[in-house]
Enzyme design. Structure first.
Site, mmCIF file in Angstrom:
data_model
loop_
_atom_site.group_PDB
_atom_site.id
_atom_site.type_symbol
_atom_site.label_atom_id
_atom_site.label_comp_id
_atom_site.label_asym_id
_atom_site.label_seq_id
_atom_site.Cartn_x
_atom_site.Cartn_y
_atom_site.Cartn_z
ATOM 1 N N GLY A 1 2.141 -38.475 -3.717
ATOM 2 C CA GLY A 1 2.006 -38.153 -5.133
ATOM 3 C C GLY A 1 2.627 -36.853 -5.599
ATOM 4 O O GLY A 1 3.177 -36.771 -6.696
ATOM 5 N N GLY B 1 -3.507 -36.642 -7.652
ATOM 6 C CA GLY B 1 -2.131 -37.052 -7.358
ATOM 7 C C GLY B 1 -1.384 -37.449 -8.615
ATOM 8 O O GLY B 1 -1.746 -37.081 -9.732
ATOM 9 N N ASP B 2 -0.329 -38.225 -8.417
ATOM 10 C CA ASP B 2 0.537 -38.632 -9.526
ATOM 11 C C ASP B 2 -0.034 -39.773 -10.360
ATOM 12 O O ASP B 2 0.327 -39.937 -11.529
ATOM 13 C CB ASP B 2 1.896 -39.083 -8.972
ATOM 14 N N THR C 1 3.866 -45.602 -6.153
ATOM 15 C CA THR C 1 2.966 -45.393 -5.023
ATOM 16 C C THR C 1 3.689 -44.595 -3.944
ATOM 17 O O THR C 1 4.865 -44.823 -3.672
ATOM 18 C CB THR C 1 2.447 -46.710 -4.429
ATOM 19 N N GLY C 2 2.978 -43.659 -3.358
ATOM 20 C CA GLY C 2 3.582 -42.831 -2.317
ATOM 21 C C GLY C 2 3.016 -41.425 -2.376
ATOM 22 O O GLY C 2 1.953 -41.202 -2.955
ATOM 23 N N ARG D 1 -8.058 -32.184 -5.419
ATOM 24 C CA ARG D 1 -6.664 -32.630 -5.527
ATOM 25 C C ARG D 1 -6.539 -33.886 -6.410
ATOM 26 O O ARG D 1 -7.269 -34.840 -6.280
ATOM 27 C CB ARG D 1 -6.151 -32.936 -4.123
ATOM 28 N N THR E 1 -2.120 -46.704 -2.926
ATOM 29 C CA THR E 1 -2.493 -47.039 -4.294
ATOM 30 C C THR E 1 -2.193 -48.497 -4.670
ATOM 31 O O THR E 1 -1.426 -49.159 -3.992
ATOM 32 C CB THR E 1 -1.665 -46.079 -5.186
#
Ligand code: ASP
Length: 321
Positions: free
Chosen positions: A243, A219-220, A240-241, A217, A189
């Site tokens: 999520g 993510g965060d 970032t990572g 899906r 991201t």
């Protein structure tokens, strides 16, 4: 006058110097630097933190190497579906979009959600309909097609895996059977956080999600408090990572909450939030800034594409641990 500050990231993950070519590293650094300069130019002219983070993220979305906007990874079906969020710490207002298709700059649409609707998050068909209504710029599928992302997808499909973005071979996670999807690690991201001359804070995050993602899906990134958060009273955060863990740890808000309820400094709150992320099994990092213009860029992965503007107004770029 507050101390102006800006930081950006281009994703965290298994970024190893041994797997990087000098040419590619120069390109990544140039992308981050261009983004920092765009944002800083606005802050330098006493523009708002909100305008600065949007401009910085637009630059990263237009840069094909990062997994957002133009460089977005492909879904299982060979499409680009993008998520983005922006938050204004001055007003405690936010806007976010998910499952967005063909919109050139998802972060701009997220801002329109914040400013033109009474909602926080629009997804899928509705988000695209809103984009048409707002007459934002659209791009063709060809614009979003980048060869390295498509090759990633073909490989991921062949291996029945969800491909990490910034990842070495070993980190590709087997996900073919649906129940194992939890283990997918989507990384790559982009994001920005800023503090302007008035001490106003803002955060923005944008992503293509993960290669070979299925089942709608999200993510965060577009989830306020998980991947993106800003409150003038504490800090602005862009994550970032992986999520799913940032959602479970409510990581962006976790940093702000530790400052607010425990009275911690940004540095201490960020360190505790990363510890907590590690404890719950999450991988990645975040960038954050407080009202004094202090910046932190912690992560627990091998690397994180990141940068900030130093005291002299010059961009500082870092990639590895
Ligand atoms: N956090 C993003 C997601 O889970 C991915 C990333 O940071 O690279 O969608």
């Amino acid at each position: 006058m507050h101390k102006k500050a800006i930081a950006v990231h281009g994703g965290a993950g298994t970024i190893l110097k041994s797997e990087m070519t000098p040419k590619l590293e120069v390109e990544y650094r140039a992308g981050l630097e261009a983004s920092l300069r765009k944002g800083w130019e606005i802050l330098d002219k006493n523009g708002s933190a909100l305008d600065a983070v949007e401009a910085a993220v637009v630059e990263l979305e237009n840069f094909p190497l990062f997994n957002a906007g133009r460089g977005s990874v492909f879904t299982h079906e060979g499409r680009n579906e993008m998520d983005a969020a922006i938050m204004d710490g001055r007003k405690l207002k936010a806007g976010a979009v998910a499952f967005l298709r063909n919109v050139k700059n998802p972060i701009g649409l997220a801002r329109l959600v914040m400013e033109k609707t009474e909602h926080c998050l629009l997804a899928g068909e509705g988000a695209n309909e809103f984009a048409h209504e707002m007459r934002v710029e659209f791009e063709t599928d060809e614009y979003f097609f980048t060869e390295h992302r498509y090759l990633q997808l073909l490989k991921a499909i062949e291996e029945g895996r969800v491909q990490l973005d910034h990842a070495a071979g070993k980190s590709r996670i087997q996900t073919s059977p649906a129940p194992k999807l939890r283990k997918a690690k989507p990384l790559g991201t982009v994001g920005a956080v800023a503090c302007d001359a008035k001490g106003n804070l803002a955060a923005a995050t944008s992503t293509g999600g993960m290669t070979n993602k299925k089942f709608g899906r999200i993510g965060d990134t577009p989830v306020i408090g998980a991947g993106t958060y800003a409150d003038n009273a504490t800090c602005a955060v862009s994550c970032t990572g992986h999520g799913e863990f940032f959602m479970l740890g409510v990581t962006a808000f976790d940093v702000a909450a530790r400052m607010k309820y425990k009275g911690l400094s940004l540095e201490d709150a960020a360190a505790e939030a990363i510890d907590n992320l590690t404890k719950i099994g999450g991988e990645g990092g975040f960038i954050a800034v407080d009202g004094q213009g202090r910046v932190v860029l912690p992560f627990n992965s091998e690397g994180m594409y990141r940068g900030f503007v130093d005291e002299a107004g010059e961009p500082v770029i870092e990639i590895y641990k």
